[in-house]
Every structure is written in C-alpha cells, then in structure tokens.
Motif scaffolding. Structure first.
Motif, PDB file in Angstrom:
ATOM      1  N   TRP A  59      27.444  50.263 -31.658  1.00 46.27           N
ATOM      2  CA  TRP A  59      26.107  49.706 -31.474  1.00 46.27           C
ATOM      3  C   TRP A  59      25.217  50.197 -32.606  1.00 46.27           C
ATOM      4  CZ3 TRP A  59      24.868  46.347 -27.520  1.00 46.27           C
ATOM      5  CH2 TRP A  59      23.535  45.935 -27.487  1.00 46.27           C
ATOM      6  N   PRO A  60      25.329  49.570 -33.767  1.00 46.13           N
ATOM      7  CA  PRO A  60      24.448  49.979 -34.856  1.00 46.13           C
ATOM      8  C   PRO A  60      23.023  49.491 -34.587  1.00 46.13           C
ATOM      9  CG  PRO A  60      25.753  48.087 -35.505  1.00 46.13           C
ATOM     10  CD  PRO A  60      26.229  48.494 -34.131  1.00 46.13           C
ATOM     11  N   GLY A  61      22.074  50.357 -34.707  1.00 46.75           N
ATOM     12  CA  GLY A  61      20.688  49.953 -34.522  1.00 46.75           C
ATOM     13  C   GLY A  61      20.128  50.346 -33.174  1.00 46.75           C
ATOM     14  N   THR A  62      19.218  49.522 -32.690  1.00 43.33           N
ATOM     15  CA  THR A  62      18.494  49.826 -31.466  1.00 43.33           C
ATOM     16  C   THR A  62      18.402  48.576 -30.599  1.00 43.33           C
ATOM     17  OG1 THR A  62      16.518  50.908 -30.614  1.00 43.33           O
ATOM     18  CG2 THR A  62      16.199  49.366 -32.425  1.00 43.33           C
ATOM     19  N   VAL A  63      17.787  48.710 -29.457  1.00 42.70           N
ATOM     20  CA  VAL A  63      17.663  47.581 -28.533  1.00 42.70           C
ATOM     21  C   VAL A  63      16.228  47.476 -28.033  1.00 42.70           C
ATOM     22  CG1 VAL A  63      18.319  48.906 -26.488  1.00 42.70           C
ATOM     23  CG2 VAL A  63      18.719  46.457 -26.538  1.00 42.70           C
ATOM     24  N   VAL A  64      15.810  46.246 -27.792  1.00 43.30           N
ATOM     25  CA  VAL A  64      14.519  45.958 -27.180  1.00 43.30           C
ATOM     26  C   VAL A  64      14.783  45.023 -26.008  1.00 43.30           C
ATOM     27  CG1 VAL A  64      12.265  44.856 -27.499  1.00 43.30           C
ATOM     28  CG2 VAL A  64      13.273  46.190 -29.358  1.00 43.30           C
ATOM     29  N   ILE A  65      14.210  45.341 -24.852  1.00 40.33           N
ATOM     30  CA  ILE A  65      14.331  44.473 -23.679  1.00 40.33           C
ATOM     31  C   ILE A  65      12.929  44.214 -23.147  1.00 40.33           C
ATOM     32  CG2 ILE A  65      15.264  44.185 -21.348  1.00 40.33           C
ATOM     33  CD1 ILE A  65      17.492  46.184 -22.165  1.00 40.33           C
ATOM     34  N   ILE A  66      12.599  42.924 -23.019  1.00 41.13           N
ATOM     35  CA  ILE A  66      11.304  42.511 -22.493  1.00 41.13           C
ATOM     36  C   ILE A  66      11.547  41.666 -21.252  1.00 41.13           C
ATOM     37  CG2 ILE A  66       9.163  41.270 -22.969  1.00 41.13           C
ATOM     38  CD1 ILE A  66       9.807  41.706 -25.991  1.00 41.13           C
ATOM     39  N   GLU A  67      10.883  42.007 -20.160  1.00 42.13           N
ATOM     40  CA  GLU A  67      11.051  41.278 -18.899  1.00 42.13           C
ATOM     41  C   GLU A  67       9.952  40.227 -18.746  1.00 42.13           C
ATOM     42  OE1 GLU A  67      11.473  42.048 -14.092  1.00 42.13           O
ATOM     43  OE2 GLU A  67      10.909  43.707 -15.400  1.00 42.13           O
ATOM     44  N   LEU A  81       2.677  38.640 -25.746  1.00 38.60           N
ATOM     45  CA  LEU A  81       3.393  38.719 -24.471  1.00 38.60           C
ATOM     46  C   LEU A  81       2.476  38.511 -23.263  1.00 38.60           C
ATOM     47  CD1 LEU A  81       5.584  41.838 -25.264  1.00 38.60           C
ATOM     48  CD2 LEU A  81       6.424  39.500 -24.949  1.00 38.60           C
ATOM     49  N   ASP A  82       1.253  38.986 -23.356  1.00 38.50           N
ATOM     50  CA  ASP A  82       0.343  38.983 -22.205  1.00 38.50           C
ATOM     51  C   ASP A  82       0.205  37.622 -21.522  1.00 38.50           C
ATOM     52  OD1 ASP A  82      -0.055  41.714 -22.373  1.00 38.50           O
ATOM     53  OD2 ASP A  82      -1.935  41.526 -23.504  1.00 38.50           O
ATOM     54  N   PRO A  83       0.011  36.509 -22.248  1.00 39.45           N
ATOM     55  CA  PRO A  83      -0.133  35.221 -21.559  1.00 39.45           C
ATOM     56  C   PRO A  83       1.123  34.779 -20.793  1.00 39.45           C
ATOM     57  CG  PRO A  83      -0.912  35.066 -23.827  1.00 39.45           C
ATOM     58  CD  PRO A  83      -0.222  36.386 -23.678  1.00 39.45           C
ATOM     59  N   TYR A  84       2.257  35.378 -21.097  1.00 40.79           N
ATOM     60  CA  TYR A  84       3.535  35.004 -20.477  1.00 40.79           C
ATOM     61  C   TYR A  84       4.054  36.087 -19.533  1.00 40.79           C
ATOM     62  CZ  TYR A  84       2.917  31.651 -24.123  1.00 40.79           C
ATOM     63  OH  TYR A  84       2.368  30.681 -24.937  1.00 40.79           O
ATOM     64  N   GLN A  85       3.214  37.059 -19.249  1.00 39.35           N
ATOM     65  CA  GLN A  85       3.533  38.157 -18.337  1.00 39.35           C
ATOM     66  C   GLN A  85       4.761  38.953 -18.790  1.00 39.35           C
ATOM     67  OE1 GLN A  85       3.542  36.700 -14.243  1.00 39.35           O
ATOM     68  NE2 GLN A  85       2.175  35.053 -14.885  1.00 39.35           N
ATOM     69  N   GLY A  86       4.918  39.068 -20.109  1.00 42.55           N
ATOM     70  CA  GLY A  86       6.027  39.831 -20.661  1.00 42.55           C
ATOM     71  C   GLY A  86       5.710  41.312 -20.677  1.00 42.55           C
ATOM     72  N   ARG A  87       6.722  42.128 -20.285  1.00 43.72           N
ATOM     73  CA  ARG A  87       6.550  43.588 -20.251  1.00 43.72           C
ATOM     74  C   ARG A  87       7.762  44.246 -20.890  1.00 43.72           C
ATOM     75  NH1 ARG A  87       5.993  45.057 -14.154  1.00 43.72           N
ATOM     76  NH2 ARG A  87       7.801  43.705 -14.117  1.00 43.72           N
ATOM     77  N   PHE A  88       7.493  45.161 -21.784  1.00 41.54           N
ATOM     78  CA  PHE A  88       8.601  45.914 -22.370  1.00 41.54           C
ATOM     79  C   PHE A  88       9.280  46.740 -21.287  1.00 41.54           C
ATOM     80  CE2 PHE A  88       6.435  45.047 -26.331  1.00 41.54           C
ATOM     81  CZ  PHE A  88       7.485  44.888 -27.217  1.00 41.54           C
ATOM     82  N   ARG A  89      10.603  46.684 -21.270  1.00 39.16           N
ATOM     83  CA  ARG A  89      11.398  47.557 -20.410  1.00 39.16           C
ATOM     84  C   ARG A  89      12.138  48.591 -21.238  1.00 39.16           C
ATOM     85  NH1 ARG A  89       8.903  47.652 -15.994  1.00 39.16           N
ATOM     86  NH2 ARG A  89       8.998  45.773 -14.746  1.00 39.16           N
ATOM     87  N   VAL A  90      12.508  48.215 -22.458  1.00 40.26           N
ATOM     88  CA  VAL A  90      13.117  49.128 -23.426  1.00 40.26           C
ATOM     89  C   VAL A  90      12.547  48.738 -24.777  1.00 40.26           C
ATOM     90  CG1 VAL A  90      15.263  49.856 -24.552  1.00 40.26           C
ATOM     91  CG2 VAL A  90      15.269  49.314 -22.107  1.00 40.26           C
ATOM     92  N   HIS A  91      12.107  49.740 -25.546  1.00 44.80           N
ATOM     93  CA  HIS A  91      11.555  49.436 -26.869  1.00 44.80           C
ATOM     94  C   HIS A  91      11.992  50.510 -27.850  1.00 44.80           C
ATOM     95  CE1 HIS A  91       7.862  48.323 -29.517  1.00 44.80           C
ATOM     96  NE2 HIS A  91       8.975  47.763 -29.935  1.00 44.80           N
TER      97      HIS A  91
END
Length: 113
Positions: A50-58, A29-39
């Motif tokens: 909503w079975p499972g979980t969610v991941v959001i990367i900005e 993620l670092d080279p693309y300036q990606g940051r976890f917002r939800v993990h």
C-alpha cells in the motif's frame, strides 16, 4: 445507505497547491453532507502493498457522493491535487447498520445450488 468516496493517494511532497486543496475541500463537501472518516496518516499494511495514504469521505448515499465529485466547486479545486498527488479514487455504497455477512453467504450458497 451510506456511500463512501475513497482515494488511495501516492505519497507526494506538500506544496502550496496541496495546502490550498486541503483548505478548500470541506466547503465543497458541506452541501453534500460529506464528512471525512479517514484523512491521510500512515496505514498499517497487514496484507500486500500500500504505497501512499488513504482518504475516506462518508456521504448519506451514492447520489450525494456523485453530485459532490461532479460539482463545479470540487471540480475547480481538483486539479490542485491531481497535479501533485497521483492515485486512484472510487465511490462505493456502504452497508446498512443491520448488515450481516452470514445472509450474503447464504445467498451465495443458494445461488451455487
């Protein structure tokens, strides 16, 4: 405008592949300036199922998000997750800080004529 990579991942047991994937993802993620917002975490379901979980990367924009997902570094570790955590993933453009849904409603009214 910001963009987000969103994954809806179905619950799975942790294993060595998942731990390795989580350990290595930030470097992709670092080279693309990606940051976890939800993990992960347990979502509070207030409508539907909503079975499972969610991941959001900005990311700074859609291009950064697409380039990250297609990058050799991410593609190299992606099978570690895909083998054990089925789900869905999308890239979606966010809205700017001045977004006002009332302007969208006005445009919809105008288009409906």
């Amino acid at each position: 405008m910001p963009a987000f990579a969103l994954a809806h991942l179905h619950t799975s047991k942790n294993n060595d592949d998942i731990v390795e994937y989580i350990d290595k993802i930030q470097a992709t993620l670092d080279p693309y300036q990606g940051r976890f917002r939800v993990h992960g975490g347990t979502p509070e379901v207030i409508e539907g199922e909503w079975p499972g979980t969610v991941v959001i990367i900005e990311f700074p924009d859609v291009e950064h998000a697409r380039d990250w997902y297609a990058s050799p570094a991410y593609q190299e570790i992606l099978p570690l997750r895909l083998r054990h955590l089925p789900g869905s993933a999308i890239i979606i453009q966010g809205v700017g800080p001045d977004y006002d849904p009332r302007r969208t409603a006005a445009k919809l009214r105008e288009a409906a004529g």
